[in-house]
Design a protein around this motif. Structure first.
Motif: not given
Length: 448
Positions: A45-57
């Motif tokens: 649907g209508t695109m947003h940007w979600g966001h994830a973070t990591s220290d080590d992938l």
């Protein structure tokens, strides 16, 4: 989205729908991976940007929605893009979409392909907070010259710092309906100028999505996703491919060869994006397309996940996708049976002889005619239009397999990334069985 949701191993949708990885960057000591996100249902649907973070992938934290529509240019979606660091700030570039004819029965869809696309940017001082109302700006308006590109189908900016300026590559299409690349240049990340394009002949798809160009030791690599590349009527005909190229910054001239590889021979991965990790390696992730949403007890339905991060290398003209060393390091806890692994899944390491077969809960990996073949017919949804069996080209470097097993994805790394076969799966049974295999080892995910 459930804010600060923790995941280990494969990064999955926090709920509802995700697709392309976006804005992949190592910034201020953390890996940031944004993604196309529809927060209202397990479908596009209508695109947003979600966001994830990591220290080590490997261990990930979902930290909320970074971008959402607020302007005329992105009123109907913040499509895919990339991130760079400049003067200590994180700068995101993305495609904004404005529908000329929304569907009156579903405002998240467009009728008759009538929409325009522009390229936009927004900066952040900390990589987490983005001013969606006051910080966005259009850096490249919709393309009006049909000889350059397409007003509607020009998108997915990937930006990088060159030797004498900033460069942007975009996917587009030509007047006669062939996919093409557009190259822009900037001195300051704000004022962009069209320089050149590159394309191929017939048979290479009608539009090229999510282009990514980079240098690694051994050569230059182009990764892109031509739409309707396969013409067999199966789901999906759009595919991600890669090739060794020759690019010169002066004049933005890129030579595209006829030879190519699939990014992944399971043909389920799409829209890959790369960045440089903390040690300077080129690392890539891609979206696993899932034909139906997952419904789990105690959780809302979700659709979409990403492959494990892969290091890209070139050797003798061949492009390798090796599982990232951090992933190997974490999937190192010896166990005696698969049931001892936690929700992060497990890794099987073995030598598979000619004629041998590894059966992972109904997902079969075999070696026939020097090729690695997979078969998911017993562990997939009931769709006649989906591909069920897959194979690599003939392998050259041996018969070592590293198989990473998740409840909805299996990744088969052949000879440390000579080829990879990744597939979406549903209903894997517990455990695995090997015939014609040797040196079989089983590892679970170490606690982070």
């Amino acid at each position: 989205m459930e804010r600060h949701l923790q995941q280990e191993g494969h990064l999955k949708a926090p709920g509802n729908w995700i697709n392309d990885p976006n804005g992949f960057i190592f910034y201020q000591g953390k890996y940031h991976l944004f993604y196309q996100y529809f927060p209202y249902g397990p479908f596009w649907g209508t695109m947003h940007w979600g966001h994830a973070t990591s220290d080590d992938l490997v261990s990930w934290e979902h930290v909320g929605i970074a971008l959402f529509p607020t302007k005329y240019g992105d009123q109907n979606g913040c499509f895919s893009g990339s991130a760079v660091e400049h003067d200590g700030k994180m700068v995101l570039f993305y495609t904004g979409v404005h529908y000329h004819e929304p569907d009156p029965e579903n405002i998240h869809a467009c009728l008759h392909d009538r929409f325009e696309s522009c390229q936009m940017s927004v900066a952040s001082d900390d990589g987490t907070h983005f001013d969606n109302f006051g910080g966005k700006r259009v850096v490249i308006p919709p393309v009006v010259d049909k000889k350059v590109g397409d007003w509607t189908h020009t998108r997915d900016p990937k930006v990088w710092k060159g030797e004498d300026g900033w460069y942007m590559i975009l996917g587009s299409r030509s007047e006669d309906g062939r996919g093409k690349l557009l190259f822009y240049r900037s001195e300051d990340l704000e004022n962009w100028f069209y320089v050149n394009d590159a394309t191929k002949g017939d048979g290479w798809g009608w539009m090229w999505e999510c282009p990514d160009y980079f240098k690694v030791e051994g050569g230059q690599v182009l990764v892109f996703s031509p739409m309707r590349f396969l013409k067999d009527g199966k789901w999906e005909e759009n595919q991600a491919i890669c090739m060794a190229v020759d690019f010169k910054e002066e004049g933005c001239e890129m030579k595209l060869p006829d030879a190519y590889q699939y990014l992944d021979y399971g043909l389920d991965l799409y829209a890959p994006q790369s960045t440089v990790d903390a040690e300077g390696r080129r690392v890539l992730v891609a979206w696993l397309r899932m034909p139906k949403a997952v419904k789990e007890a105690g959780k809302g339905p979700w659709s979409g996940m990403f492959c494990l991060p892969r290091v890209v290398e070139v050797k003798d003209g061949h492009i390798y996708f090796r599982v990232h060393p951090n992933v190997k390091r974490r999937y190192s806890r010896p166990v005696t049976k698969a049931e001892e692994a936690g929700p992060g899944g497990y890794r099987i390491r073995l030598l598979l002889q000619e004629g041998g077969c590894l059966d992972v809960g109904g997902y079969r990996v075999s070696r026939r005619g020097g090729r690695i073949c997979t078969d998911r017919r017993e562990v997939f949804c009931e769709r006649e239009d989906c591909r069920m069996v897959f194979e690599t080209p003939a392998v050259k470097e041996g018969n070592r397999l590293d198989v990473y097993v998740d409840s909805h994805m299996v990744e088969v790394y052949v000879n440390d990334g000579e080829y990879v076969v990744s597939n979406a799966v549903y209903g894997l049974r517990p455990g695995f069985h090997v015939t014609g295999g040797a040196e079989v080892e089983l590892f679970a995910l170490e606690r982070g």
